[in-house]
Motif scaffolding. Sequence first.
Motif, PDB file in Angstrom:
ATOM      1  N   THR A 564      41.264  32.669  84.735  1.00  0.00           N
ATOM      2  CA  THR A 564      42.101  33.740  85.258  1.00  0.00           C
ATOM      3  C   THR A 564      41.936  33.850  86.771  1.00  0.00           C
ATOM      4  N   ALA A 565      42.750  34.729  87.378  1.00  0.00           N
ATOM      5  CA  ALA A 565      42.639  34.938  88.825  1.00  0.00           C
ATOM      6  C   ALA A 565      41.267  35.505  89.185  1.00  0.00           C
ATOM      7  N   GLU A 566      40.742  36.417  88.338  1.00  0.00           N
ATOM      8  CA  GLU A 566      39.417  36.982  88.592  1.00  0.00           C
ATOM      9  C   GLU A 566      38.334  35.911  88.491  1.00  0.00           C
ATOM     10  N   ALA A 567      38.475  35.042  87.469  1.00  0.00           N
ATOM     11  CA  ALA A 567      37.507  33.953  87.322  1.00  0.00           C
ATOM     12  C   ALA A 567      37.555  33.024  88.525  1.00  0.00           C
ATOM     13  N   TRP A 568      38.750  32.801  89.041  1.00  0.00           N
ATOM     14  CA  TRP A 568      38.895  31.894  90.170  1.00  0.00           C
ATOM     15  C   TRP A 568      38.249  32.470  91.425  1.00  0.00           C
ATOM     16  N   GLU A 569      38.354  33.784  91.611  1.00  0.00           N
ATOM     17  CA  GLU A 569      37.683  34.419  92.741  1.00  0.00           C
ATOM     18  C   GLU A 569      36.164  34.278  92.621  1.00  0.00           C
ATOM     19  N   LYS A 570      35.654  34.413  91.401  1.00  0.00           N
ATOM     20  CA  LYS A 570      34.218  34.261  91.186  1.00  0.00           C
ATOM     21  C   LYS A 570      33.766  32.832  91.493  1.00  0.00           C
TER      22      LYS A 570
END
Length: 691
Positions: A564-570
Motif C-alpha cells: 500500500t501507499a503507507e507500506a511504501w512510505e515505510k
Amino acid sequence: MSELSGPRVTVGIDVGGTFTDFVLLENGRIRIWKCSTTPADQSRAIASGLAELGIRRAVIVHGTTLATNALLERRGARTALLTTAGFADVLAIGRQNRPHLYRLHQERQPPLVPDGWRREVAERLDAAGKVVTPLDEEAVDEVVGRLASEGVESLAIVFLFSFRNPAHEKRAAERIRARYPHLSLSLSSDILPEYREYERTVTTVVNAYVSPLVGKYLERLVQAGVEGHLPLEEGRIRVMQSNGGVVGPRQAAAQAARLVLSGPAGGVVGAFFVAREAQPDSPVAPHIITLDMGGTSTDVSLCPGTIPYTSENTVAGLPLRLPAVDVHTVGAGGGSMAWVDAAGVLHVGPQSAGAVPGPVCYGRGGQTPTVTDAHLVLGRLHPAYFLGGRGDVSLDLSAARSALARLGQALGGLTAEEAALGVVQVANATMERALRYVSIERGFDPRRFTLLPFGGAGPLHACALAEALDIPRILVPPHPGVLSALGLLVADVTCDASRSLLCNADEALAESGPLLQALQELVAQVRAKLHEEGFPRPKVEASLDLRYRGQSYELAVPLPLPPTAEAWEKVQRDFHAAHQQRYGYAMPTETVEVVTLRVRGLGPVPRPALPRTPRGPEEATPALLDLQPVWFRPDGPTATPAYARSRLRPGNRLVGPAIVFQYDTTVLLHPGWEAEVDEWGNLWMKRADSG
C-alpha cells in the motif's frame, strides 16, 4: 499436511570438513552422533552414522558441501557457455578487480568454461527487452551439436537482457532439449533474472558446473533409500540451501548453485532457534553474534533480531548473486595448520589438515601441528572425554606435544606449551577480525549482543573473543558441536525468486508501474514451487534492493505486503535509516531507485520443543570429574576443575577457571568468568565483575 510433518523420526545430517554430525529427533527427544567425514564419498559417512544410531526409517534433512567442494577443487561438470554474439569473453574480462591491490604479480584462476567452449549465437534484445535481432535457431543447433560431440555435459545459456525478456533463452533451450535430452541446461532467466551481466553469467555458469554432480549424488541417496541401503522414509530427503531453508532433491539438483553456501547457513538457523527458545519471555527477538568454529574454518554472523541475508557473495573468487544467510568466513578451524614463514613469523591457517590426515593427535599421518593439537597440549582437551571416549577418533598427546615442540624450536626455542599458546592466540586474532567485520565495521556495537559459540571448537575460544570485543554474555547451547545439524531440522522449506526492475521509486508503485505486476508473478512462482513440496498455503515475504540515484550498490529493505501507499512510505523511511546505520549518512531528499524485487516463500516445518527442567541448587559438585592442569599463561598450568556437561543441572553455577567436557565439544571458562545452567541446559557465561 506438509511432507515433513508425517513421520515421527527426522534426522539432520551436516557434513563438515572433519566430522559428519547427526541430530535425531524422535517423539520430541534429541539424540546426537558424530563420525569422521569421508571426503571421497560423503554418503559413506552418512550410512555409517545412521547405522550407529540404529535408524530403520527416517526423513533426512541434509547439509552437504558437495557443491562448495566442486567449486573450490575445480572438479565440476564439463561445462560450456552459449551467449549473445560479441559477449563470449564476459567470463574472462570480469570486473578487473585486483584481489591483492599492491601485489605486483597476480594470476587469476581461469574461468570455469575454457575459451573453446564459450560459444556465441546471433540474437539481441535491447535494454527494455524488445527484439533487435531474432534468435538464429539454426546456429543454436550447429553450435550445440559441436559442443555435444566434444563431450560437454552441461550448458549455461546467458543472453543479453534476458532478465527483461526470457523468450530467446527459453526457445534455445526447447530446441536443445529436443535434440540433446542428456545435456544439463541452466538458463540465466531461471537462475538469476537480474541485471549486471558478469555476475549473472558467472552465477549461471556455476549452476551449470555443479548441477550434474549434485543431481547424481542426490539421485544416489534417494535410490539407496528406495533399495533399502539407506533408511530413508519412502526415499524422502531435504537439502539445506544457502538461504537457510531446505528444499526437495529435484529442485536442489536443478538449481544446485543455491547449495554452494549452505554449509554455514544451518548453523545460523540453529543458533537463532536456540537463542529464541532460551528467552521465551523476552519482548525482543535475540540479538546474537554466532561463532561457528569447525575443523576447517570459522563462520561468523550478526543477527540483530533476525537472521541476516545477502545476495552479494564470493566463492572461490567467483561472484555468486544468489540469496544466502549473511556469513563471514575465515580460515581458522580446529584443523588449521600452524607454520612459520621465512621471516620466523607464526601463521595459523588457512590451510587445514581436514579429516584426512587430520591433526597430528588423530594418529592418521598428520605431521603439521594444528589448533586442535595446541588445545590438547594446553590441557583443554582430554583423550578420555573426546567424543565421549567412544568415537572413531582417539587423541595422542605425545604426538601433539612433539609436533608443537618442533614448532617451538622453529620459533626460537619456545617450549611446546608456549608454542601452543601462540597458535591459539594467532587463531583468536583471525576470528576477532571476523567478529569486528560483521559488527563494528557495519555500525553495530558488539557490547549489545550475546556471543553464541558452536561447532566442535567454538566454545574453547568464546571467552577470549568476548573479552577482546567487550561482549558481555556468552550462550553455549546444550549440543554446540552439532548445532548446524539441529538447524537443518528447524529450517523451513523455502523458495526464492527475484527480478530486476531498475526504476525510480515514484514509478514503481504506480498502477502501470513494474512493481505490482512483477510482485504478482513472483508470488505465483514461489507458491507453485512450494505447492510441489507439499505446502499449498505458504507464507510469502518480499524485499526490495534500493539505492540513491547515481549509486552502484544497494541495500535490502523489507516490503510489507500488500504494498500500500503507507507500506511504501515505510519502505523509504527504513531505507534511509539503513543507509544511515551502514554508511553514516542518509539523503532523504535524493531520488530512491528500486533495483531488484525479491520474494521468498516459506513452508513452515514443526519445530521441536526443547526439554525444560526447573532450576535446582547452585552447587555443581555432582558434575565434578577432577582437577585438570590447563595452561592459560606461559608461566605454568592452573589446576582447573573439570565438569561433565551431562551431569550439570539447571541452576548449577561454575566459577572460572573451569572446563566442561561433553561428547560433541569442550567448553572453556576463563579465570574471571562465571557460568550458570538455565532450564533448557544452556550455559550462560559472563564476566564475574559484570554484575
